[in-house]
Design an enzyme around this catalytic site. Structure first.
Site, PDB file in Angstrom:
ATOM      1  N   GLY A  28      29.229 -63.385  -2.677  1.00 25.96           N
ATOM      2  CA  GLY A  28      29.889 -64.429  -3.448  1.00 25.96           C
ATOM      3  C   GLY A  28      30.637 -63.923  -4.662  1.00 25.96           C
ATOM      4  O   GLY A  28      31.360 -62.936  -4.606  1.00 25.96           O
ATOM      5  N   SER A  29      30.433 -64.568  -5.786  1.00 27.34           N
ATOM      6  CA  SER A  29      31.295 -64.450  -6.953  1.00 27.34           C
ATOM      7  C   SER A  29      31.270 -63.090  -7.623  1.00 27.34           C
ATOM      8  O   SER A  29      30.221 -62.441  -7.732  1.00 27.34           O
ATOM      9  CB  SER A  29      30.898 -65.517  -7.977  1.00 27.34           C
ATOM     10  OG  SER A  29      31.657 -65.387  -9.148  1.00 27.34           O
ATOM     11  N   CYS A  30      32.449 -62.702  -8.139  1.00 26.43           N
ATOM     12  CA  CYS A  30      32.580 -61.480  -8.939  1.00 26.43           C
ATOM     13  C   CYS A  30      31.897 -61.624 -10.296  1.00 26.43           C
ATOM     14  O   CYS A  30      31.675 -60.624 -10.986  1.00 26.43           O
ATOM     15  CB  CYS A  30      34.060 -61.155  -9.162  1.00 26.43           C
ATOM     16  SG  CYS A  30      35.021 -60.882  -7.666  1.00 26.43           S
ATOM     17  N   THR A  31      31.572 -62.849 -10.710  1.00 27.54           N
ATOM     18  CA  THR A  31      30.983 -63.096 -12.024  1.00 27.54           C
ATOM     19  C   THR A  31      29.512 -62.714 -12.074  1.00 27.54           C
ATOM     20  O   THR A  31      28.890 -62.768 -13.136  1.00 27.54           O
ATOM     21  CB  THR A  31      31.179 -64.576 -12.417  1.00 27.54           C
ATOM     22  OG1 THR A  31      32.543 -64.932 -12.222  1.00 27.54           O
ATOM     23  CG2 THR A  31      30.842 -64.835 -13.868  1.00 27.54           C
TER      24      THR A  31
END
Length: 624
Positions: free
Chosen positions: A100-103
């Site tokens: 999922g997210s790069c964050t």
């Protein structure tokens, strides 16, 4: 207590472990009385060095830290994950890798800063996003979490252990009663054998004279710190050099807590300036009207300060999670983008080249203009490894593409797929692939997909595969799609309070479609409909007359921010049931805002906005 040397049984001969089909190499011992296994790790197996000990929290399901972990409480909040509700603080988190997210890198940084991080993280493969959070904490906060990568056999043992302990000498000890059935193990060396020394950050790298000046501090402390982080990531990825990028998209401008803000403001105070054109992702508030929206100062002030710090370093205040809608990169162009849906769109739909750049590394690449030459920058890593053959699909609504992306991403994992037999007309391709890609990026860890005959590197399936047979093939069924639909529809009632559109940010084409669906109609008084988009696209939609139509319908348009960042009061406490056309938001929202969410196509969302309700039944095109 690890016991003393008399507790150690040095094993020799063939490897035979009851319950596992494995073979080990390297120093390895078994403790008889403590039912423990002890072995040394090589330099490449320690992504981030250190020491720590914790009770095992294990899962075979990858975890996105963003939307999956609350860094202030140290709790897993992803409602779709088997570990949901478990605490990670002080534990040994044993997961195959992230997704999922790069964050996720910022979430780990914040958890470390808050004292809510795991004591040690054990992975089954290198994960740039998770590793970077610990690396930045070490470089900037002088705090960190050790992260190790184990092969399949030793990872399976770690999952079965009760306690994992990592010593600074890179000696890993697994202990617990579930290891009691182990009969014998191979000893590749003596207990006192020391592992090979760590490799210096730039050993084996081909650095330009400009890189060396930057690393030596001649370009200032911000560029020096950025280069150190870039080089540490390059070593972790196995890169042998750096390459020039033409543009960067920064996702680290999302406010997740004080550590990320301190990192950006420190770089700005050190005089950091971006070296290539750099755009900013959607931020946590509408920068121009958060006070009028009733956003509390506790969020609005630091979120604005974070955005200001990146603008002070020369980034453009684009504030969009869909940077490909304004001046997209070209086929083969080397860029460094963060934000998972943007990465997938750039790689897959445009044929540009970027890794799934973790948040915080994005600004480091912008400050140096250099990225590790690895991953999707290399042609060999862009070929498909998984062939997906779709069945004949019934006539469906717009929910088909995000649903397909969600289901295929979960199956693909870290494998680049080529999807066969997916017919997409040229007119609907941009929006369809945008929705597919955002959903794919939510459940997959891969940052690239191919659609045979549609995407630029897949003239046909063989070109996508590089002429090599796929490692695996899969033929999803309508039953697989039905299971995906049920997973995305946590709320089964007919009530609808809030309709959330624009994750990723709406395009001009999507505004045109929405306006055509809303024209001459008026939403129900008890339902709110909000669309998020960029300032650039909002102005285009206003000039085209679409916003006037939507405002007459009763819709609200928000810029600068996006649904994965929105909390109260934008999502009011009274809005218990949320409807969205985004599979990405349907996945993340239950954990992020604690509400039940339903998922449907755009036309169905508009009908629900007018009627004030949505039938609980599965769409007829899914067959049940």
């Amino acid at each position: 207590m690890l016991g003393d040397i008399s507790d150690v049984y040095r094993c020799e001969g063939a490897a035979e472990i009851v319950g596992f089909d494995v073979a080990f190499s390297g120093p390895f011992v078994m403790r008889r009385h403590l039912e423990s296994l002890s072995f040394y790790l090589s330099a490449t197996e320690c992504l981030v060095e250190g020491e720590g000990s914790g009770v095992v929290l294990a899962s075979s399901t990858p975890l996105s830290l963003w939307g999956g972990v609350d860094p202030d409480r140290g709790e897993i909040i992803d409602r779709h994950h088997p570990l949901c509700g478990e605490g990670i603080a002080g534990r040994a988190l044993v997961i195959p890798h992230g997704r999922g997210s790069c964050t996720g890198s910022v979430v780990l940084l914040e958890a470390i800063h808050a004292g809510q991080a795991p004591a040690v993280i054990v992975l089954n493969r290198v994960d740039d996003i998770i590793a970077l959070g610990a690396i930045v904490a070490e470089e900037v906060l002088s705090l960190s979490v050790p992260i190790v990568v184990l092969d399949d056999a030793r990872f399976a043992l770690a999952q079965s252990a009760h306690l994992v302990t990592l010593h600074r000498g890179r000696r890993l000890v697994l202990s617990g009663p579930r290891l009691a059935g182990l009969a014998s193990v191979t000893a590749g060396g003596e207990l006192g054998h020391e592992p090979a020394p760590a490799i210096a950050a730039n050993d084996g790298f081909s650095l330009s004279s400009a890189d060396r000046r930057c690393l030596d501090g001649e370009d200032g402390p911000a560029a020096q710190a950025a280069m150190r982080i870039v080089l540490r990531m390059a070593r972790l990825q196995g890169a042998l050099g750096l390459l020039d990028v033409t543009r960067v998209h920064v996702d680290g401008c999302i406010y997740t807590g004080p550590a990320g803000l301190a990192f950006a403001e420190r770089l700005a105070a050190w005089g950091g300036r971006v070296r290539v054109p750099t755009t900013l992702n959607a931020i946590s508030v509408d920068r121009r009207r958060w006070q009028a929206d009733g956003v509390p100062d506790a969020l609005g002030v630091p979120a604005s300060r974070l955005a200001d710090a990146y603008v002070a370093m020369g980034a453009q205040p684009t504030y969009t999670c869909a940077p490909y809608l304004d001046g997209p990169p070209q086929l083969g162009e080397p860029i460094a983008w963060a934000e998972s849906n943007a990465v997938v769109y750039a790689n897959s739909v445009l044929g540009a080249r970027t890794n799934k750049t973790p948040d915080l590394l994005d600004i480091c690449i912008a400050l140096t203009g250099r990225a590790p030459s690895s991953g999707y920058y290399l042609a060999a890593n862009r070929r498909a490894r998984l062939r997906v053959d779709l069945p004949p699909l019934p006539a469906a609504d717009e929910s088909l593409y995000p649903l397909l992306g969600y289901v295929i991403g979960a199956y693909a994992g870290d494998r680049v797929p080529v999807i066969c037999s997916l017919d997409i007309s040229s007119g609907e391709a941009p929006s369809a692939l945008k929705a597919f890609g955002a959903a794919f990026a939510t459940t997959a860890s891969a940052g690239l997909f191919h659609v045979a005959g549609v995407t630029p590197e897949a003239v046909d399936s063989q070109s996508a595969l590089g002429g090599v047979p796929p490692e695996a093939s899969w033929a999803p069924t309508l039953a697989d799609l039905r299971r995906g639909w049920l997973e995305l529809n946590g709320e089964r009632g007919e009530r609808v309070d809030l309709i959330a559109l624009g994750n990723p940010h709406f395009s001009l084409e999507e505004f045109a479609t929405l306006a055509s669906l809303c024209r001459g109609r008026r939403k129900h008084d008890d339902v709110e409909l909000i669309v998020t988009t960029s300032r650039y696209v909002a102005e285009q939609a206003r000039r085209a007359g679409h916003l006037a139509t939507l405002e007459a319908f009763g819709s609200r348009i928000m810029t600068d921010t996006c649904w994965c960042m929105l909390q109260a009061p934008i999502v009011p406490p009274s809005a218990r049931a949320i409807l969205t056309n985004s599979a990405k938001y349907a996945h993340y929202a239950p954990g992020l805002v604690g509400r039940q969410v339903r998922f449907a196509g755009l036309s169905t969302c508009v009908t629900a906005a007018v009627d004030g309700r949505l039938a609980a039944a599965m769409p007829a095109w899914l067959g049940e």
